[in-house]
Structure formats: C-alpha cells, structure tokens
Design a protein around this motif. Structure first.
Motif, PDB file in Angstrom:
ATOM      1  N   SER A   1       0.824  -1.201   0.000  1.00 45.66           N
ATOM      2  CA  SER A   1       0.000   0.000   0.000  1.00 45.66           C
ATOM      3  C   SER A   1       0.860   1.254   0.000  1.00 45.66           C
ATOM      4  N   PRO A   2       0.610   2.199  -0.909  1.00 44.97           N
ATOM      5  CA  PRO A   2       1.347   3.470  -0.870  1.00 44.97           C
ATOM      6  C   PRO A   2       1.148   4.210   0.450  1.00 44.97           C
ATOM      7  N   TYR A   3      -0.041   4.103   1.045  1.00 42.92           N
ATOM      8  CA  TYR A   3      -0.277   4.763   2.332  1.00 42.92           C
ATOM      9  C   TYR A   3       0.598   4.165   3.418  1.00 42.92           C
ATOM     10  N   LEU A   4       0.663   2.858   3.482  1.00 41.51           N
ATOM     11  CA  LEU A   4       1.514   2.238   4.491  1.00 41.51           C
ATOM     12  C   LEU A   4       2.984   2.535   4.215  1.00 41.51           C
ATOM     13  N   GLN A   5       3.349   2.587   2.952  1.00 41.64           N
ATOM     14  CA  GLN A   5       4.730   2.914   2.596  1.00 41.64           C
ATOM     15  C   GLN A   5       5.117   4.314   3.076  1.00 41.64           C
TER      16      GLN A   5
ATOM     17  N   ILE B   1      -0.924  -0.776  14.968  1.00 42.53           N
ATOM     18  CA  ILE B   1      -1.332  -1.334  13.672  1.00 42.53           C
ATOM     19  C   ILE B   1      -1.791  -0.193  12.764  1.00 42.53           C
ATOM     20  N   LYS B   2      -1.246  -0.177  11.572  1.00 48.36           N
ATOM     21  CA  LYS B   2      -1.605   0.833  10.567  1.00 48.36           C
ATOM     22  C   LYS B   2      -2.392   0.140   9.449  1.00 48.36           C
ATOM     23  N   VAL B   3      -3.534   0.733   9.067  1.00 50.52           N
ATOM     24  CA  VAL B   3      -4.411   0.151   8.046  1.00 50.52           C
ATOM     25  C   VAL B   3      -4.717   1.194   6.983  1.00 50.52           C
ATOM     26  N   ASP B   4      -4.597   0.791   5.729  1.00 52.94           N
ATOM     27  CA  ASP B   4      -5.063   1.576   4.595  1.00 52.94           C
ATOM     28  C   ASP B   4      -6.541   1.253   4.405  1.00 52.94           C
ATOM     29  N   ARG B   5      -7.407   2.237   4.655  1.00 51.95           N
ATOM     30  CA  ARG B   5      -8.852   1.982   4.577  1.00 51.95           C
ATOM     31  C   ARG B   5      -9.291   1.575   3.176  1.00 51.95           C
ATOM     32  N   GLU B   6      -8.522   1.965   2.160  1.00 53.04           N
ATOM     33  CA  GLU B   6      -8.906   1.634   0.795  1.00 53.04           C
ATOM     34  C   GLU B   6      -8.582   0.186   0.468  1.00 53.04           C
ATOM     35  N   GLU B   7      -7.585  -0.385   1.154  1.00 47.05           N
ATOM     36  CA  GLU B   7      -7.290  -1.803   0.992  1.00 47.05           C
ATOM     37  C   GLU B   7      -8.196  -2.681   1.855  1.00 47.05           C
TER      38      GLU B   7
ATOM     39  N   ASP C   1      -0.945   5.060  -6.457  1.00 45.90           N
ATOM     40  CA  ASP C   1      -1.077   4.325  -7.712  1.00 45.90           C
ATOM     41  C   ASP C   1      -1.598   2.901  -7.553  1.00 45.90           C
ATOM     42  N   LYS C   2      -2.140   2.580  -6.395  1.00 43.21           N
ATOM     43  CA  LYS C   2      -2.756   1.253  -6.297  1.00 43.21           C
ATOM     44  C   LYS C   2      -4.075   1.255  -7.074  1.00 43.21           C
ATOM     45  N   VAL C   3      -4.391   0.119  -7.619  1.00 43.38           N
ATOM     46  CA  VAL C   3      -5.608  -0.078  -8.398  1.00 43.38           C
ATOM     47  C   VAL C   3      -6.629  -0.766  -7.499  1.00 43.38           C
ATOM     48  N   VAL C   4      -7.740  -0.099  -7.245  1.00 49.42           N
ATOM     49  CA  VAL C   4      -8.824  -0.655  -6.434  1.00 49.42           C
ATOM     50  C   VAL C   4      -9.899  -1.183  -7.372  1.00 49.42           C
ATOM     51  N   ALA C   5     -10.282  -2.438  -7.189  1.00 54.54           N
ATOM     52  CA  ALA C   5     -11.177  -3.095  -8.143  1.00 54.54           C
ATOM     53  C   ALA C   5     -12.496  -2.339  -8.297  1.00 54.54           C
ATOM     54  N   SER C   6     -13.171  -2.027  -7.190  1.00 57.61           N
ATOM     55  CA  SER C   6     -14.496  -1.414  -7.306  1.00 57.61           C
ATOM     56  C   SER C   6     -14.425  -0.055  -7.967  1.00 57.61           C
TER      57      SER C   6
END
Length: 659
Positions: free
Chosen positions: A10-14, A77-83, A397-402
């Motif tokens: 995840s770019p956010y986690l990165q 714990i760090k979470v990307d909400r989009e993932e 630049d991650k691709v989210v399916a929905s």
C-alpha cells in the motif's frame, strides 16, 4: 531504520515505513503479539491522499518521544482503509457510536482481541480547541488499561453489543410513491443559492444526482432536473473543479464550492463523469458535455497506470502545503500571461489580491464562459505549462477493483456517446487488467504495478466490477464478459447473502472480525449493497434470469429504510430502484461494427433509467440476441422490456423518436 511497513504494497503504508513507530500491518500475528504481551492495540486508519493523515503523521508518528511511548505501551497497527474497507467499516461505526462523528485519520484503541474501547480521529501534538494532545490520550489509555481493566472491559463489551445490534432494519420495496417522496425530501435539503445539499463542507452528491436524473427521465419531473442542473453547474464553475485540466476535488470546505479539499479521487471523478454525461444526454447542456469530456480526459491523463488500470487518487499536498499545485495569485498570472491577458484571466477566474484561499492565493473559478474562446484556450495552455513546472502532488497508484469498475462503466458509455474512441479503449484495457491480475485463484481488491494484493475483494468490488463487465459486453459484443459478470454475481448471491435479509459486506469465507460488516448506506461511493443491486438488475435484463432480478429487488428492499428516511445516503439504491420501476429497457443493437455505430449511439442517447444496451454481431451468444438479426440487410435495434420487443428499427432517428 525502516519498520515492518517497508514490505507493504500500500502506498499509504509505505508513507509510514520510516516512522520510529513499530508499526504492524493488520494480521493474525499482530493480534497474537498483543495477546501475548497483554497490551492494547492502537489502530490508526487512513489513506494516501488524506491531508490530515499526513499532518498527524508528521506531528506525532515521526516524533521520537511519541513513538517510544507508543512502542512501549501499545501494539501499533496501521491500516489503509482503501485496501481494507471491512476493517475501516467496523471501527468507523465504533468511532461514530462513541464520538458522534467520524473521519480520517481514525484512531481507535482495542483490546488485544480487537474489541474497541476508545475512538477518535485527528489528535494534535498539544491541546488545541478543546481537543487533548495525542500524548495525553496515549498516557490516559495506557493507565486505564493498567489500572482500570474492568472499566475498559465494560466499555468494550457495550460498544461491541451496540455494533452487533446496529444492523439496518430490512424494509419493503421502493416503488413510485417512495421515489417521489425521496425527490420531495431532497428538494427540502437543497441549497437553492449555492447548489448541492446541506451546508459546508459540501461533498459532490453524485449518486443522488444520478437518481434525480433517472427520476426526471421516468416522470418528466422538472423539479428533479432543476436540482441536478443547479448542483452540477455550481460544482463545475467553482473551485472544486480544475478549470485548467478537468477533474473534481474531493469536496468543498465552503458552501459555495469555492475552496476544495484538493485531493482528487478516482471514484468521485468516475461517478461525476457519468452524472455530467447523463445531464448532457437529457438536456443538451454544453457545460455538461464539456465537463464530461474533460473529466474523462482527466482519468486517462492523470490516473491511468502503465498496466492499464486507474490509480486511486492524487494527493492534496505538495511542497508542504495543501493546494499549492492548483492555486494562483495575480502576480503569478501576470508573469505567465503578461499584463493584459493576466488581468483578463484574473477577472475570468476569480483571482483576487486578498485571495479566496490562503496566503493571498486563489482557487480558479469560472462563473461565466469566456467572451473569447480562442483567447481562453491560449491562456489555459500557458497556465497549464507553467503549472507543470510546479511540484506535482503524489499519486496513490494502487488499483482498487471497485473504483476501477466505476471508471470502466463511465468510460465505456462516454466513449460511445461522446465519440471518444480512446475512452472506449481505456475501459476495455482496465477491464482486462482486472481479469488478468485481480481475478486469479481468488478475487483480490487491490493491485499495484500489475501485482495483485493479498486482501480479498468485498461486496462493493463484486458489484461494481460485474456492472463494468456488463458495460464492456455492451460496447464489444463479446459474450465472455457476460460470463465473467455471472461468476461474480453468483458469488454475491451464494457467499454474501444474509438469511435475515440483505447482503453482508464480506463473504462468508472472509477473515472474521469482531463484527461482520453490513452497511447499505451510500457514502463517498456506492455501498456494496447498491453496487450489487445495480449489477444484478443489468445482468437480469441481458439474460432474462429471474434469480438475479429477485436478488436485486431483495438488496434494494434491504436498504429501503435508509432510502426513505435519509435519501441523501441512498442515492445509488434509489437509482437502482428507478431502473426496476422503469423495466429497465433492454436494447439489442445487431449488426456489423461499422453499420451499427449510429444506432448504438442513438440507443445510448435514450434516457430511460438503467437501460441496458448491448451492441454486437448477428449470432452473439447471449439471450438478449436470440432470434434477432439484420433487417433488410442492415443493422437493427430491438427495444424490449421483459424480453417483449417492439418492432425493430434501422434508422437512428426513428429509434430516438419511438422511445
């Protein structure tokens, strides 16, 4: 030294890999460590384009003393909400229940087994405007865990009980009377002076606008169409829309759409492309056509990835400030354009000495059309060239399916209606990327650089991607896309259904959280329930199979209480209900590619709510094309409802006049 997030996709986690905080990704291992150490979990949820997430990271997570305290007293714990929208949904409901509001960054503190007992959003490094400092919060929570464990347990039990009970009641069908009431209720909340609904901050009400367009098409309601026109014009002429290169920002911080929160999200622009396209289709508005074309161009130019998908977002910040890339002052205009054109542009675009934003800068607005189109184009190109030399906002630049599903559906239709072949090609390429990368042994929600992520697709992914595949079927005439949609929708029915009614947001074989999320409300983008309903309706229209129609109606019914009580948060459900009430129309355009192109465009010009249009060769192996061929050797359009068809037509003008 980088922490564990250095291995994240995840770019956010990165963005947090060099924090001194000993971050974990959400995992069974992280929860096991919390249980072994008997420490509470500090859960921080955000996303890459979130301005206040960056602020809190800089103020607190990069601070050595704060990080040391976090590492000594919590499992972080760090979470990307989009993932992980499932994790976000569960703990956002807890945050809203405990605080009365929500947002990102979201900060929750959990027991080692994941039950929340504290929640909030952004916390400053020192007390500010009644909000305690983050360090004070951490210390109080650590002391409570150490000294008042019974109290913590009681709070977490109460919150968990609330989450388990807080399931939206299943209502009945949404028929013409309920849809009319929704229009009336929305009209009461409409801001007649500034457009849109409610007060600041104002988010683009894209799904509500799509519902209103469909309602106007079905009923002829001028009121519904006026709500759309006022909102769409205000958004497109204000600072929330990029007047130089197209694309909408996330929301406006003020009532009049002047100053945006500058991040640009894929889902907003995909949904708004569809709204402006349909507004133009129904009214012929030149503004609507221009904005639709520019928004589609923005998707291709700014968000398309090398692999053919669409990136999630552009950040709000560059050079340490929000909006720096987009705002101007009069002196900057003069330097780029010269005195005469600079003064002309400042007046046209609302750039003032005091500024409409911060530090003497103004957002660009266009409340009137330029009196000289050629001059405006010259000015626009020179300003774009100057802006290109600025530091660009980072791209997630991650691709989210929905979200890619939403973009594919919009671009597929826009490519035909606007005669933009590149839009059509981009839609097909993105759909093929989803097939090749996301739909392997399992359906994954995200990918990056052509590599699938590890997180399972949720309900919204299945619904939005299935609808996209039906849209690609419509423009390619390739039956394989129908079968791909079938696979996804069969899984929706078989693995997401709730015996009590409605659909869960996660499959029955997904990771078990403290609560299985189920939320039928539409927020920033369609809920899983409404996305699935829209796809199921379209699939049933193409195949004539009642199983899918029944599942769609059940899904809509499960959200009807939200739609009747708070229609602003059920726009996509209401739009789906309009399609059900209207049929929807099924239109088969049969013929060779070159012969059918005008009929295909004419069919898509029809504003009938949720109409499903498929163009293909004679013999296309789908139910909608059975026993339907050329007429007099020419391409023909068959307009049907419930697979009962009118006489086929070969003249696009007759098609437009007869329906």
């Amino acid at each position: 030294m980088p922490n564990r997030l250095a291995e994240a996709t995840s770019p956010y986690l990165q963005q947090h890999k060099d924090n001194p905080v000993d971050w974990w990704e959400w995992s069974a291992e992280a929860l096991a460590v919390a249980q072994e150490l008997d420490r509470p979990i500090l859960l921080s949820v955000g996303y890459a384009a979130c301005h206040w997430c960056h602020v809190m990271a800089h103020e607190s997570f990069e601070d050595q003393a704060t990080a040391a305290y976090m590492n000594d007293h919590f499992v972080n714990i760090k979470v990307d909400r989009e993932e992980r929208p499932d994790i976000d949904a569960v703990y956002m409901k807890a945050t809203q229940a405990m605080t009365g509001h929500g947002g990102w960054p979201m900060t929750c503190v959990l027991t080692p087994t994941g039950e929340p007992f504290f929640a909030g959003t952004y916390f400053p490094p020192e007390p500010r405007q009644g909000t305690p400092a983050f360090g004070q919060v951490l210390q109080a929570l650590a002391e409570a865990w150490r000294d008042r464990r019974d109290e913590v347990t009681r709070v977490s039990d109460d919150v968990l009980a609330h989450l388990q009970e807080n399931i939206d009641p299943v209502g009945g069908a949404l028929g013409p009377a309920e849809l009319e009431t929704a229009v009336t209720d929305l009209a009461k909340q409409y801001d007649a002076e500034a457009g849109g609904f409610g007060t600041s901050p104002k988010f683009p009400p894209s799904m509500v606008l799509e519902f209103l367009l469909r309602n106007a098409a079905r009923t002829g309601s001028q009121q519904a169409l006026d709500l759309v026109a006022g909102s769409c014009e205000a958004m497109a002429r204000g600072g929330m829309y990029d007047q130089l290169s197209g694309g909408f920002a996330r929301y406006s911080v003020d009532r009049f759409w002047r100053v945006p929160h500058f991040e640009k999200m894929l889902y907003d622009n995909a949904l708004l492309l569809r709204v402006y396209l349909h507004w133009w289709r129904q009214t012929g508005s030149a503004l609507a056509q221009r904005v639709a074309r520019e928004t589609g161009r923005f998707l291709l130019d700014e968000l398309r990835t090398p692999e053919g998908g669409f990136a999630s977002a552009l950040d709000a910040d560059s050079d340490g400030h929000e909006g720096t890339f987009y705002v101007w002052n009069p002196n900057q205009l003069m330097r780029v354009l010269g005195a005469e054109d600079g003064a002309w542009a400042a007046q046209l675009l609302g750039v003032t000495g005091p500024g409409t934003f911060e530090r003497g800068f103004s957002t660009l607005q266009r409340h009137t059309d330029p009196d000289d189109a050629e001059r405006w184009e010259s000015v626009r190109m020179r300003l774009l060239a100057a802006r290109a030399a600025r530091t660009r906002p980072p791209r997630d630049d991650k691709v989210v399916a929905s979200w890619n599903g939403l973009a594919i559906t919009a671009l597929a239709e826009a490519g035909v209606l606007l005669d933009e072949p590149e839009f059509r090609s981009a839609a097909i390429a993105a759909a093929e990327l989803l097939v090749d990368v996301h739909l392997g042994a399992s359906f994954t929600r995200t990918s990056r650089d052509g590599v699938a992520g590890v997180n399972a697709a949720v309900l919204e992914d299945h619904g939005a991607v299935a609808e996209a595949f039906i849209a690609v079927l419509g423009i390619t005439g390739e039956a394989v896309w129908l079968e791909r949609a079938r696979t996804l929708l069969d899984r929706v029915i078989d693995r997401f259904s709730d015996a009590a009614g409605g659909l869960f947001d996660t499959a029955d074989d997904a990771e078990t959280l403290v609560v299985r999320p189920k939320d039928a409300s539409d927020n920033a983008y369609p809920s899983g329930t409404s996305a699935a309903a829209a796809a199921l309706i379209g699939f049933a229209a193409v195949t004539g199979e009642h199983r899918y129609r029944a599942a769609a109606e059940t899904a809509i019914g499960s959200a009807s209480s939200i739609a009747t009580q708070v229609p602003r948060f059920a726009g996509w459900t209401l739009a789906a209900a309009e399609a059900v009430v209207s049929g929807p129309l099924e239109i088969a355009v049969v013929g060779d590619v070159d012969d059918r192109v005008d009929l295909h465009r004419a069919a898509l010009q029809l504003a009938s709510p949720g109409a499903v249009v498929v163009a293909g060769e004679v013999g296309l192996a789908i139910p909608l094309f059975e026993q339907r061929g050329l007429v007099g050797g020419h391409a023909a359009a068959y307009v049907c409802e419930g697979f009962v068809c009118r006489r086929p037509v070969t003249d696009p003008r007759e098609l437009a006049a007869r329906t």
